[in-house]
Motif scaffolding. Sequence first.
Motif, PDB file in Angstrom:
ATOM      1  N   ARG A  71       6.617  71.294  60.178  1.00 11.83           N
ATOM      2  CA  ARG A  71       7.749  70.751  60.920  1.00 11.83           C
ATOM      3  C   ARG A  71       8.233  69.644  60.353  1.00 11.83           C
ATOM      4  O   ARG A  71       9.375  69.301  60.634  1.00 11.83           O
ATOM      5  N   ASP A  98       4.918  81.159  64.553  1.00  7.68           N
ATOM      6  CA  ASP A  98       4.839  79.912  65.169  1.00  7.68           C
ATOM      7  C   ASP A  98       6.397  79.876  65.978  1.00  7.68           C
ATOM      8  O   ASP A  98       7.293  79.738  65.405  1.00  7.68           O
ATOM      9  N   ALA A 100       7.491  77.450  67.737  1.00  4.85           N
ATOM     10  CA  ALA A 100       8.452  76.283  67.480  1.00  4.85           C
ATOM     11  C   ALA A 100       9.229  76.260  66.135  1.00  4.85           C
ATOM     12  O   ALA A 100      10.437  75.700  66.242  1.00  4.85           O
ATOM     13  N   THR A 103      12.058  78.795  66.437  1.00  2.14           N
ATOM     14  CA  THR A 103      13.251  78.332  67.144  1.00  2.14           C
ATOM     15  C   THR A 103      13.757  77.350  66.220  1.00  2.14           C
ATOM     16  O   THR A 103      15.054  77.197  66.161  1.00  2.14           O
ATOM     17  N   ILE A 129       6.580  82.412  72.451  1.00  2.00           N
ATOM     18  CA  ILE A 129       6.477  81.136  73.285  1.00  2.00           C
ATOM     19  C   ILE A 129       5.205  81.100  74.302  1.00  2.00           C
ATOM     20  O   ILE A 129       4.760  80.336  74.453  1.00  2.00           O
ATOM     21  N   ALA A 132       2.114  79.812  73.266  1.00  2.00           N
ATOM     22  CA  ALA A 132       1.968  78.340  72.668  1.00  2.00           C
ATOM     23  C   ALA A 132       1.180  77.450  73.572  1.00  2.00           C
ATOM     24  O   ALA A 132       1.327  77.588  74.677  1.00  2.00           O
ATOM     25  N   ILE A 138       9.153  74.032  73.635  1.00  2.00           N
ATOM     26  CA  ILE A 138       9.702  74.841  72.763  1.00  2.00           C
ATOM     27  C   ILE A 138      10.877  75.677  73.595  1.00  2.00           C
ATOM     28  O   ILE A 138      11.998  76.054  73.244  1.00  2.00           O
TER      29      ILE A 138
END
Length: 182
Positions: A71, A98, A100, A103, A129, A132, A138
């Motif tokens: 990230r 993942d 996030a 996305t 999601i 998570a 998110i």
Amino acid sequence: RPAGPPEGEPWHEIDRLTTEAMLAVDENDPLTALVLTLRSAARRRMNRTDEANADIEAARLLDHENPEVLRHAVEARLEADDRDGALQILWSPAADKDPALLTLRAGVRASLGETAEGLRDLKAAWILIPSAGDPDPIRLMAAEVAVDLGDLDLAEQSLESLSDEAKKSWREPFFKGRLCFA
């Protein structure tokens, strides 16, 4: 990332502490990549971009499957307006697991005009999601990306799935307002 005060003192302290930590740990220590990631973020805040980039790339070499490292690496590329480079990082198998990162990849694809691919990534993220640790940020990011991709129903669905606590924040009404003008 938290916004620091203008003087930037916390970032200098983080830089100092993480540099000291780097001297104290072995390169093979699993925390090394996270320390480099934290130092990279601090250096980026202090406008020491070259050093920040070197740190995040070193972190990626040490732990190329860590979502937090990825990230930060993607954010560094996006800040440098290198969307293709950001997308390249997001091809990591870790990104597929993942929500996030999926996305984020959908958002990068939206910015590159890859609408169908972005929607595919966003829908894959939607499935992940709920698992998570903190799904609300998110979901908010997904709502924004869905608007960018032109899927207003998915954006609305993302907002409706927010926890009651998140719905009390300013973000949910903000995004609902954005939907009205999309």
